[in-house]
Scaffold this motif. Sequence first.
Motif, short mmCIF file in Angstrom:
data_model
loop_
_atom_site.label_atom_id
_atom_site.label_comp_id
_atom_site.label_asym_id
_atom_site.label_seq_id
_atom_site.Cartn_x
_atom_site.Cartn_y
_atom_site.Cartn_z
N HIS A 1 0.87 -1.18 0.10
CA HIS A 1 0.09 0.17 0.09
C HIS A 1 0.90 1.14 -0.10
N GLU A 2 0.08 2.52 0.20
CA GLU A 2 0.75 3.60 0.49
C GLU A 2 0.13 4.41 1.29
N TYR A 3 0.74 5.32 2.25
CA TYR A 3 0.18 6.25 3.15
C TYR A 3 0.36 7.86 2.78
N HIS A 4 -0.39 8.50 3.12
CA HIS A 4 -0.31 9.96 2.52
C HIS A 4 -0.41 10.73 3.64
N PRO A 5 0.80 11.39 3.99
CA PRO A 5 1.00 12.15 5.19
C PRO A 5 0.65 13.70 5.18
N TYR A 6 0.49 14.15 4.10
CA TYR A 6 0.27 15.55 3.99
C TYR A 6 -1.24 16.00 4.37
N SER A 7 -1.73 15.81 5.41
CA SER A 7 -3.04 16.36 5.90
C SER A 7 -2.88 17.91 6.45
N ASP A 8 -4.02 18.62 6.56
CA ASP A 8 -3.98 19.97 7.05
C ASP A 8 -3.55 19.93 8.78
N ALA A 9 -3.92 18.77 9.44
CA ALA A 9 -3.70 18.56 10.63
C ALA A 9 -2.26 18.28 10.92
N TRP A 10 -1.36 17.59 10.02
CA TRP A 10 0.08 17.39 10.26
C TRP A 10 0.68 18.67 9.83
N GLU A 11 0.02 19.30 8.81
CA GLU A 11 0.63 20.61 8.36
C GLU A 11 0.44 21.48 9.59
N ALA A 12 -0.47 21.74 10.31
CA ALA A 12 -0.46 22.56 11.38
C ALA A 12 0.39 22.15 12.57
N PHE A 13 0.52 20.74 12.73
CA PHE A 13 1.52 20.39 13.69
C PHE A 13 2.74 20.61 13.40
#
Length: 521
Positions: free
Chosen positions: A206-218
Amino acid sequence: MKRLQHFQNNRKFGVHSFWENPPIMNRCRTILIPFLAVTLFAACKAERQTPAQHRNFTSPTTHAELGEFLEQSTEACDLLKLEVFGQSAGGLDLFVVKAGKDEPSPSGEKLRVLVLAQQHGNEHSGKEAALLLIDGMLCGRHKRWFDTMEIWIIPQMNPDGSEVNERRNSEGIDFNRDHVVMQSAEVRALHDLSHDFMPHVTLDIHEYHPYSDAWEAFGAFKQFDVQTGIITNPNLSQDIRKYSEEVVLPGLENKLKAGGYTFHNYLVGPAPPEGPTRHSTVDIDDGRQSFGVLGSMSFIFEGLNGRDRYADSLQRRAQSQAMAVRSLMDIIRHDREKIIQMVDDSRRVLVSGGNDTVAIRMDHFPGEKPLQLLLKSSQTGKDTLVKIHNYHPLVKPTFSIERARGYLIPRSDSLLMALISNHHIEYQETFEDPQQVFAYRFAALSRSFDEGLKNYFPEVEKEVLDAENYQRDYIFVPVTQLHSHFLALTLEPQSQIGLIQYPLFQYLLRENEHFPVLRVE
């Protein structure tokens, strides 16, 4: 049982041009074939390209290109055989490449390995890695595997989703949440194939996608090229889990780092401090633990998806996944006999009826130390060390039951009967006493949260049934079979991953009424 259909190509390809005196490498014939108006195959010593490579990985391989590439590859090498094992909901072929020598291993039983990729249509690197792997086999670079291993490779489980770059198939089904209910033809075909092959080791890419708004804000993102998950459900073999954790994970990390790639034990969870960070799920509904619950040594690879969930960084994504697969093959090949023994032992336990107790509810708990992660700053792109205090690496049972001797399934329930059939579960047409038979009555339909999801945790009362209430119109499903733990986890009404948690089966759940599946003790 479905039988595999041999691949028959009815498309018109270009004329195959063979070298007059081709060199033989690893029993493969080296050929030159026109592909999309360019040379796809040349002598193995020359540069070779997959369809995505030919485009410098500017776009992934299409289904038509995939079929053509696989047919041409397998025609060129008698170590590789191509079959169609099913069709997608949209009518596209599902391909499996069977790699290995026909003759027996000189040193005992062969290690059987099943690799599947692209259950999610917008996760392309696994498919591209599979093609790189097959290309390497054609050129003889992996001949060390085939004396002692047989490897079946499914480069693309979800052609419908892939063609439009969507996670689900054309019926809107997420395959990696469909391995219990099996609503999709694709997942049913996969488990038919696995039932024929009975792999010792499975790998789901599979692949995971880390580029969420929550992680951006973190302020930072996970940027591991490959994360690897092992079996986590506490009912599964602890010997297999220990070997996976202590041998496979460190081995993969060392090999990937030596190749210039980053690695981590698979992590899921929201951006800190919004919730706990843990190692994947205890569910058996995915492409890893649906095989693990049948005794296999099972893994999931989660590669780093591109920002566009399509072609961004596709070359690195494909190459890192390909290296991870090659590394896993080398690790398990080295311990072939040990792995076969562990899997055989695990399956003997299942066939004898499984453990005396079965954990049907479980949770993730904190360890002794916080987790230190090397992440990438979302602002500068530089490495940043983050300490995760809300880290839950431990999985423990929270509610267990004594295993049953079996279950009685009403013949009139077509959905339950289809489930039994689709999973190749053994059953008996008749049932003889003197065992006791119980019915569960739902006293209250309580709820709980498990792994962050709202779940049914009904209050039940067990009632003994007279023989006249169950001797007719039921089949008997014994737990003395490979599906021993699967049966308890799905058929016990208080299980957090049981059938009543699925919308399709919530008709089974009625307050103050009996659960239609009866328990035999």
